[in-house]
Design a protein around this motif. Structure first.
Motif, PDB file in Angstrom:
ATOM      1  N   GLY A 171     -58.949  63.958  35.517  1.00 22.03           N
ATOM      2  CA  GLY A 171     -59.503  65.150  36.137  1.00 22.03           C
ATOM      3  C   GLY A 171     -60.539  65.811  35.266  1.00 22.03           C
ATOM      4  O   GLY A 171     -60.751  65.426  34.112  1.00 22.03           O
ATOM      5  N   ALA A 172     -61.198  66.796  35.831  1.00 26.72           N
ATOM      6  CA  ALA A 172     -62.199  67.570  35.097  1.00 26.72           C
ATOM      7  C   ALA A 172     -61.512  68.724  34.375  1.00 26.72           C
ATOM      8  O   ALA A 172     -60.613  69.364  34.928  1.00 26.72           O
ATOM      9  CB  ALA A 172     -63.264  68.100  36.040  1.00 26.72           C
ATOM     10  N   VAL A 173     -61.941  68.959  33.125  1.00 31.50           N
ATOM     11  CA  VAL A 173     -61.296  69.960  32.286  1.00 31.50           C
ATOM     12  C   VAL A 173     -62.317  70.991  31.835  1.00 31.50           C
ATOM     13  O   VAL A 173     -63.415  70.636  31.386  1.00 31.50           O
ATOM     14  CB  VAL A 173     -60.640  69.304  31.048  1.00 31.50           C
ATOM     15  N   VAL A 174     -61.958  72.248  31.960  1.00 27.50           N
ATOM     16  CA  VAL A 174     -62.755  73.334  31.393  1.00 27.50           C
ATOM     17  C   VAL A 174     -62.184  73.630  30.014  1.00 27.50           C
ATOM     18  O   VAL A 174     -60.995  73.932  29.879  1.00 27.50           O
ATOM     19  CB  VAL A 174     -62.707  74.599  32.275  1.00 27.50           C
ATOM     20  N   THR A 175     -63.011  73.506  28.998  1.00 26.14           N
ATOM     21  CA  THR A 175     -62.514  73.552  27.632  1.00 26.14           C
ATOM     22  C   THR A 175     -62.808  74.875  26.945  1.00 26.14           C
ATOM     23  O   THR A 175     -63.968  75.287  26.842  1.00 26.14           O
ATOM     24  CB  THR A 175     -63.164  72.414  26.803  1.00 26.14           C
ATOM     25  N   PRO A 176     -61.751  75.534  26.417  1.00 24.30           N
ATOM     26  CA  PRO A 176     -61.987  76.715  25.579  1.00 24.30           C
ATOM     27  C   PRO A 176     -62.482  76.285  24.207  1.00 24.30           C
ATOM     28  O   PRO A 176     -62.455  75.094  23.873  1.00 24.30           O
ATOM     29  CB  PRO A 176     -60.602  77.352  25.494  1.00 24.30           C
ATOM     30  N   PRO A 177     -62.940  77.200  23.382  1.00 26.14           N
ATOM     31  CA  PRO A 177     -63.389  76.839  22.040  1.00 26.14           C
ATOM     32  C   PRO A 177     -62.277  76.121  21.274  1.00 26.14           C
ATOM     33  O   PRO A 177     -61.104  76.489  21.378  1.00 26.14           O
ATOM     34  CB  PRO A 177     -63.720  78.187  21.397  1.00 26.14           C
ATOM     35  N   PRO A 178     -62.623  75.098  20.484  1.00 24.46           N
ATOM     36  CA  PRO A 178     -61.602  74.348  19.754  1.00 24.46           C
ATOM     37  C   PRO A 178     -61.067  75.146  18.567  1.00 24.46           C
ATOM     38  O   PRO A 178     -61.729  76.058  18.074  1.00 24.46           O
ATOM     39  CB  PRO A 178     -62.365  73.109  19.271  1.00 24.46           C
ATOM     40  N   SER A 220     -66.503  67.979  21.927  1.00 26.13           N
ATOM     41  CA  SER A 220     -67.588  67.077  21.576  1.00 26.13           C
ATOM     42  C   SER A 220     -68.443  66.807  22.805  1.00 26.13           C
ATOM     43  O   SER A 220     -67.966  66.923  23.947  1.00 26.13           O
ATOM     44  CB  SER A 220     -67.032  65.763  21.016  1.00 26.13           C
ATOM     45  N   PRO A 221     -69.723  66.464  22.616  1.00 24.22           N
ATOM     46  CA  PRO A 221     -70.608  66.259  23.768  1.00 24.22           C
ATOM     47  C   PRO A 221     -70.119  65.133  24.670  1.00 24.22           C
ATOM     48  O   PRO A 221     -69.666  64.092  24.186  1.00 24.22           O
ATOM     49  CB  PRO A 221     -71.951  65.903  23.111  1.00 24.22           C
ATOM     50  N   GLY A 222     -70.213  65.341  25.969  1.00 26.77           N
ATOM     51  CA  GLY A 222     -69.823  64.299  26.903  1.00 26.77           C
ATOM     52  C   GLY A 222     -69.260  64.866  28.187  1.00 26.77           C
ATOM     53  O   GLY A 222     -69.186  66.078  28.377  1.00 26.77           O
ATOM     54  N   SER A 223     -68.850  63.983  29.061  1.00 27.28           N
ATOM     55  CA  SER A 223     -68.354  64.351  30.371  1.00 27.28           C
ATOM     56  C   SER A 223     -67.099  65.196  30.274  1.00 27.28           C
ATOM     57  O   SER A 223     -66.267  65.005  29.381  1.00 27.28           O
ATOM     58  CB  SER A 223     -68.054  63.079  31.184  1.00 27.28           C
ATOM     59  N   SER A 224     -66.932  66.114  31.212  1.00 30.37           N
ATOM     60  CA  SER A 224     -65.715  66.916  31.299  1.00 30.37           C
ATOM     61  C   SER A 224     -64.621  66.198  32.090  1.00 30.37           C
ATOM     62  O   SER A 224     -63.498  66.682  32.191  1.00 30.37           O
ATOM     63  CB  SER A 224     -66.011  68.264  31.958  1.00 30.37           C
ATOM     64  N   GLU A 225     -64.966  65.026  32.653  1.00 27.80           N
ATOM     65  CA  GLU A 225     -63.984  64.212  33.376  1.00 27.80           C
ATOM     66  C   GLU A 225     -63.171  63.425  32.360  1.00 27.80           C
ATOM     67  O   GLU A 225     -63.712  62.616  31.608  1.00 27.80           O
ATOM     68  CB  GLU A 225     -64.682  63.265  34.343  1.00 27.80           C
ATOM     69  N   ILE A 226     -61.854  63.641  32.324  1.00 27.65           N
ATOM     70  CA  ILE A 226     -61.014  63.129  31.258  1.00 27.65           C
ATOM     71  C   ILE A 226     -59.921  62.218  31.805  1.00 27.65           C
ATOM     72  O   ILE A 226     -59.378  62.465  32.898  1.00 27.65           O
ATOM     73  CB  ILE A 226     -60.368  64.291  30.475  1.00 27.65           C
ATOM     74  N   VAL A 227     -59.595  61.177  31.036  1.00 22.55           N
ATOM     75  CA  VAL A 227     -58.488  60.279  31.347  1.00 22.55           C
ATOM     76  C   VAL A 227     -57.537  60.276  30.161  1.00 22.55           C
ATOM     77  O   VAL A 227     -57.961  60.176  29.005  1.00 22.55           O
ATOM     78  CB  VAL A 227     -58.979  58.841  31.620  1.00 22.55           C
ATOM     79  N   LEU A 228     -56.245  60.386  30.450  1.00 21.47           N
ATOM     80  CA  LEU A 228     -55.216  60.392  29.413  1.00 21.47           C
ATOM     81  C   LEU A 228     -54.038  59.571  29.912  1.00 21.47           C
ATOM     82  O   LEU A 228     -53.485  59.854  30.979  1.00 21.47           O
ATOM     83  CB  LEU A 228     -54.791  61.835  29.115  1.00 21.47           C
ATOM     84  N   ASP A 229     -53.661  58.523  29.157  1.00 19.04           N
ATOM     85  CA  ASP A 229     -52.567  57.632  29.539  1.00 19.04           C
ATOM     86  C   ASP A 229     -51.345  57.971  28.690  1.00 19.04           C
ATOM     87  O   ASP A 229     -51.371  57.816  27.461  1.00 19.04           O
ATOM     88  CB  ASP A 229     -52.965  56.175  29.337  1.00 19.04           C
ATOM     89  N   ILE A 230     -50.261  58.389  29.339  1.00 15.16           N
ATOM     90  CA  ILE A 230     -49.126  58.975  28.632  1.00 15.16           C
ATOM     91  C   ILE A 230     -47.829  58.245  28.982  1.00 15.16           C
ATOM     92  O   ILE A 230     -47.556  57.990  30.165  1.00 15.16           O
ATOM     93  CB  ILE A 230     -48.967  60.458  29.016  1.00 15.16           C
ATOM     94  N   PRO A 231     -47.000  57.911  27.978  1.00 20.46           N
ATOM     95  CA  PRO A 231     -45.671  57.383  28.297  1.00 20.46           C
ATOM     96  C   PRO A 231     -44.882  58.410  29.113  1.00 20.46           C
ATOM     97  O   PRO A 231     -44.794  59.580  28.739  1.00 20.46           O
ATOM     98  CB  PRO A 231     -45.033  57.169  26.922  1.00 20.46           C
ATOM     99  N   ALA A 232     -44.323  57.974  30.229  1.00 23.28           N
ATOM    100  CA  ALA A 232     -43.619  58.906  31.109  1.00 23.28           C
ATOM    101  C   ALA A 232     -42.405  59.532  30.430  1.00 23.28           C
ATOM    102  O   ALA A 232     -41.967  60.615  30.829  1.00 23.28           O
ATOM    103  CB  ALA A 232     -43.187  58.182  32.384  1.00 23.28           C
ATOM    104  N   VAL A 233     -41.866  58.868  29.400  1.00 23.15           N
ATOM    105  CA  VAL A 233     -40.705  59.410  28.704  1.00 23.15           C
ATOM    106  C   VAL A 233     -41.066  60.592  27.806  1.00 23.15           C
ATOM    107  O   VAL A 233     -40.180  61.318  27.350  1.00 23.15           O
ATOM    108  CB  VAL A 233     -40.007  58.319  27.865  1.00 23.15           C
ATOM    109  N   ASN A 234     -42.362  60.793  27.543  1.00 22.78           N
ATOM    110  CA  ASN A 234     -42.792  61.937  26.737  1.00 22.78           C
ATOM    111  C   ASN A 234     -43.055  63.114  27.675  1.00 22.78           C
ATOM    112  O   ASN A 234     -44.164  63.328  28.152  1.00 22.78           O
ATOM    113  CB  ASN A 234     -44.049  61.605  25.928  1.00 22.78           C
ATOM    114  N   ARG A 235     -42.011  63.890  27.912  1.00 21.77           N
ATOM    115  CA  ARG A 235     -42.124  64.983  28.872  1.00 21.77           C
ATOM    116  C   ARG A 235     -43.100  66.061  28.401  1.00 21.77           C
ATOM    117  O   ARG A 235     -43.778  66.698  29.208  1.00 21.77           O
ATOM    118  CB  ARG A 235     -40.746  65.606  29.126  1.00 21.77           C
TER     119      ARG A 235
END
Length: 279
Positions: free
Chosen positions: A128-135, A222-237
């Protein structure tokens, strides 16, 4: 009878598997090919008929105990003729007696079980697309951290040493890494890279959700698309909760399977796996 001829893909040919993966909708990284060639130069295979590639698979041997299988693709129009089984068997033979891991599509889980793979857990892709606050201000570039710290931390979340691969993954142009130190210890780290669509974060390793969240926001800055992909083990709630807090939605699921004992890993620290293709 299959007239398939199977051979190793050279380093400069791994892009064939990458392009096919892109066509299947797997959304590989723009610079994955050069990094994927590093752990095992003979780990990628192509099946050809009259010189035309019709099937690919990889089985990357990380050490003498562990391998990871991916890029198992037979081109449409050549399926159902035994080509897939032949190139699959070549990959399995390449691994020898090693435990093999894979991230398979859920629909093929029963077929993988017939080849000796057992389900360990699911990995879920959030996008999904993410709106990022200052790091956060206290994060640093990953390549500024002594590599020995990264290598030691990676050993808690990955079944085999992969130092050369990690060095390349961190230093590849277009890949951005960030790290968080607490009390002179590495508390979290991650890498973001450009893909065919958007950007993927992986690996993302952290002691807790707050540390993972800090890394994510630093990477997104960092510069780049706001569209993000994150692959997460389902056991990590906590990892799933982090993705949902960012507004990401589940879009895909794989079955993480192994041929032998399931490796003992700190999955509670895995907030993002490196890739579905190499683990």
């Amino acid at each position: 009878m299959s007239d398939l001829q199977i051979r190793h893909l050279g380093r400069e040919e791994i892009s064939i598997a990458i392009e096919w993966a892109a066509a299947e909708g797997w959304n590989p990284g723009s610079r994955d090919a050069a990094c994927f060639a590093i752990p095992d130069a003979k780990g990628f295979f192509v099946g050809e008929i009259d010189g035309e590639p019709v099937a690919t698979v990889s089985c990357v041997n990380y050490d003498d105990r562990f391998a990871f299988l991916g890029f198992y693709i037979v081109r449409a129009g050549f399926r159902g003729r035994g080509h897939g089984l032949r190139i699959w068997n070549a990959a399995i033979a390449h691994a020898g007696s090693r435990v093999i891991g894979l991230d398979g599509v859920v629909a093929q889980q029963d077929n993988y079980s017939k080849s000796g793979f057992q389900l360990a857990y699911a990995n879920i892709r959030y996008s999904g697309a993410v709106v990022t606050p200052p790091p956060p201000a206290d994060l640093v570039a990953l390549d500024a951290i002594p590599f020995a710290l990264v290598e030691a931390d990676d050993a808690t979340v990955f079944p085999a040493p992969r130092a050369a691969f990690l060095r390349a993954w961190i230093s590849t142009p277009g890949h951005v890494g960030r790290a968080l130190m607490r009390d002179n210890k590495l508390a979290a780290w991650g890498v973001i890279r450009t893909c065919r669509t958007g950007r993927k974060i992986g690996p993302l390793v952290a002691d807790d959700r707050a540390a993972a969240d800090a890394i994510v926001h630093a990477l997104l800055a960092s510069p780049g698309s706001s569209e993000i992909v994150l692959d997460i083990p389902a056991v990590n709630r906590e990892g799933i909760a982090l993705a949902e807090s960012l507004g990401l939605k589940p879009t895909f699921e794989t079955a993480r399977m192994y041929t032998g004992p399931v490796p003992s890993l700190r999955l509670d620290r895995v907030f993002g796996i490196t890739s579905f293709e190499l683990g």
